[in-house]
Scaffold this active site. Structure first.
Site, mmCIF file in Angstrom:
data_model
loop_
_atom_site.group_PDB
_atom_site.id
_atom_site.type_symbol
_atom_site.label_atom_id
_atom_site.label_comp_id
_atom_site.label_asym_id
_atom_site.label_seq_id
_atom_site.Cartn_x
_atom_site.Cartn_y
_atom_site.Cartn_z
ATOM 1 N N PHE A 1 0.819 -1.226 0.000
ATOM 2 C CA PHE A 1 0.000 0.000 0.000
ATOM 3 C C PHE A 1 0.849 1.273 0.000
ATOM 4 O O PHE A 1 0.352 2.353 -0.273
ATOM 5 C CB PHE A 1 -0.908 0.032 1.236
ATOM 6 C CG PHE A 1 -2.011 -1.008 1.262
ATOM 7 C CD1 PHE A 1 -2.062 -2.038 0.335
ATOM 8 C CD2 PHE A 1 -3.009 -0.945 2.213
ATOM 9 C CE1 PHE A 1 -3.085 -2.988 0.369
ATOM 10 C CE2 PHE A 1 -4.041 -1.885 2.264
ATOM 11 C CZ PHE A 1 -4.072 -2.910 1.337
ATOM 12 N N HIS B 1 13.080 -2.514 1.746
ATOM 13 C CA HIS B 1 12.440 -2.049 0.514
ATOM 14 C C HIS B 1 13.278 -0.904 -0.066
ATOM 15 O O HIS B 1 13.952 -0.175 0.675
ATOM 16 C CB HIS B 1 11.005 -1.573 0.801
ATOM 17 C CG HIS B 1 10.235 -1.298 -0.454
ATOM 18 N ND1 HIS B 1 10.319 -0.106 -1.124
ATOM 19 C CD2 HIS B 1 9.395 -2.083 -1.179
ATOM 20 C CE1 HIS B 1 9.556 -0.167 -2.213
ATOM 21 N NE2 HIS B 1 8.984 -1.359 -2.262
ATOM 22 N N GLU C 1 13.586 -6.203 -6.797
ATOM 23 C CA GLU C 1 12.886 -4.984 -7.241
ATOM 24 C C GLU C 1 13.899 -3.947 -7.723
ATOM 25 O O GLU C 1 14.478 -3.233 -6.901
ATOM 26 C CB GLU C 1 12.075 -4.381 -6.081
ATOM 27 C CG GLU C 1 10.853 -5.166 -5.697
ATOM 28 C CD GLU C 1 9.746 -4.252 -5.158
ATOM 29 O OE1 GLU C 1 8.585 -4.602 -5.358
ATOM 30 O OE2 GLU C 1 10.041 -3.194 -4.561
ATOM 31 N N ILE D 1 10.448 0.973 -10.308
ATOM 32 C CA ILE D 1 9.352 1.071 -9.339
ATOM 33 C C ILE D 1 8.467 2.283 -9.648
ATOM 34 O O ILE D 1 8.965 3.390 -9.876
ATOM 35 C CB ILE D 1 9.903 1.156 -7.892
ATOM 36 C CG1 ILE D 1 10.546 -0.180 -7.504
ATOM 37 C CG2 ILE D 1 8.803 1.527 -6.901
ATOM 38 C CD1 ILE D 1 11.185 -0.204 -6.122
ATOM 39 N N ALA E 1 2.323 -2.341 -6.433
ATOM 40 C CA ALA E 1 1.813 -1.217 -5.628
ATOM 41 C C ALA E 1 0.941 -0.322 -6.499
ATOM 42 O O ALA E 1 -0.286 -0.470 -6.518
ATOM 43 C CB ALA E 1 2.965 -0.437 -5.003
ATOM 44 N N SER E 2 1.557 0.582 -7.284
ATOM 45 C CA SER E 2 0.788 1.598 -7.997
ATOM 46 C C SER E 2 -0.287 1.007 -8.914
ATOM 47 O O SER E 2 -1.379 1.586 -9.037
ATOM 48 C CB SER E 2 1.726 2.518 -8.803
ATOM 49 O OG SER E 2 2.613 1.758 -9.606
HETATM 50 O O1 G3P Z 1 6.863 -3.199 -3.169
HETATM 51 C C1 G3P Z 1 6.317 -3.155 -4.462
HETATM 52 C C2 G3P Z 1 6.638 -1.911 -5.158
HETATM 53 O O2 G3P Z 1 7.854 -1.314 -4.861
HETATM 54 C C3 G3P Z 1 6.385 -1.957 -6.630
HETATM 55 O O3 G3P Z 1 5.811 -0.739 -6.920
HETATM 56 O O4 G3P Z 1 4.327 0.778 -8.113
HETATM 57 O O5 G3P Z 1 6.140 -0.439 -9.324
HETATM 58 O O6 G3P Z 1 4.142 -1.694 -8.500
HETATM 59 P P1 G3P Z 1 5.061 -0.521 -8.305
#
Ligand code: G3P
Length: 217
Positions: free
Chosen positions: A5, A88, A136, A141, A197-198
Site C-alpha cells: 500500500f 524495501h 525490485e 518502481i 503497488a501503484s
Molecule cells: O513493493 C512493491 C513496489 O515497490 C512496486 O511498486 O508501483 O512499481 O508496482 P510498483
C-alpha cells in the site's frame, strides 16, 4: 501476489481497510494467495479485519523493551502481521541491519521478505535466511515498464543465485507490474509471486485491476 500500500493518499484512513477487503475478496474469488502491506499506522486495524496474510512495510531491528517510537517486530506480530518487508528500495537498511532484523523476526516468529535491487544483492540477502527474497530494480518502481519486460534475465538469475544459497528461500519480483501478462511472465521466469503497488493502489478500479493482474494464472 503481494500488494504494497506504501503511503499513497488512496489508502489513508479507511482507504487501507477498503483496499485490504478488496484484496481479500479477490483472493477468495480466484483462490490465489493475496497478501497486503498496509502502513504501520493501519497495521492492527487491517490485520484484525481481514483473513488474508498481512505484512508490515518495515520493522526496526530491535527486541521489545524501552524503545520509544520504534516499530519492533514483536509489535508488528501482536498487531496481527504474519510477516514484514525488509530493506524495501524506499526504506533501505545496511547489511548489518538486514541480518539483525531477519534474526529477530525469526524468534518472534515473523516471516521476512527482503528486497534486493540486483540478482547479486538477492543472493547476498539470501544468506541471512529470510523467508523470501524480492527482486525490485528501483529504477522501474512506480513506472509502466515491468521488471519482466525490462530485464527478464534478472529474474531467472535471481532465482538461480538464491537457489545456490538456499533451496528454502522463496523468490518474488516486483517493479512496474501493470498487466496480467507481466504477472504470468514473472511466474514463467521462475518467481513464486510478484509485488505490486501503484498498479492496484492507484487504480481507479482496484478490484478490476487486481483481477486483471491475476487473469492468466
Ligand atoms: O513493493 C512493491 C513496489 O515497490 C512496486 O511498486 O508501483 O512499481 O508496482 P510498483
Amino acid at each position: 501476489m503481494v500488494v504494497n500500500f506504501k503511503s499513497y493518499s488512496e489508502i489513508h484512513g479507511h482507504g487501507a481497510l477498503e483496499l485490504a477487503k478488496i484484496c481479500e475478496q479477490v483472493s477468495e474469488e480466484t483462490g490465489i494467495r493475496v497478501a497486503v502491506c498496509p502502513p504501520t499506522a493501519e497495521l492492527a486495524y487491517v490485520a484484525r479485519s481481514v483473513k488474508i496474510p498481512v505484512f508490515a512495510q518495515s520493522v526496526d531491528p530491535y527486541p521489545e523493551g524501552a524503545r520509544t517510537g520504534w516499530n519492533t517486530p514483536s509489535l508488528a506480530r501482536t498487531a496481527g502481521a504474519i510477516g514484514t518487508l525488509v530493506n524495501h528500495a524506499e526504506h533501505r537498511l545496511s547489511d548489518g541491519e538486514i541480518g539483525k532484523t531477519v534474526g529477530i523476526c525469526r524468534t518472534i516468529p515473523l516471516e521476512t521478505m527482503v528486497c534486493a535491487d540486483t540478482p547479486r544483492a538477492a543472493a547476498g540477502v539470501a544468506t541471512f535466511d529470510p523467508t523470501y527474497v524480492a527482486l525490485e530494480p528501483p529504477e522501474l518502481i512506480g513506472g509502466d515498464i515491468s521488471v519482466t519486460k525490462a530485464n527478464p534475465r534478472s529474474i531467472t538469475e535471481s532465482v538461480e543465485m538464491v537457489r545456490n544459497v538456499s533451496s528454502k528461500v522463496g523468490v518474488l519480483c516486483g517493479a512496474g507490474i501493470k498487466t496480467g501478462l507481466d504477472v504470468a511472465n514473472a511466474i514463467e521466469l521462475g518467481a513464486m509471486g510478484v509485488l505490486v503497488a501503484s498498479g492496484v493502489v492507484r487504480a481507479v478500479d482496484p478490484k478490476g485491476a487486481l483481477l486483471d493482474l491475476l487473469k492468466h494464472l
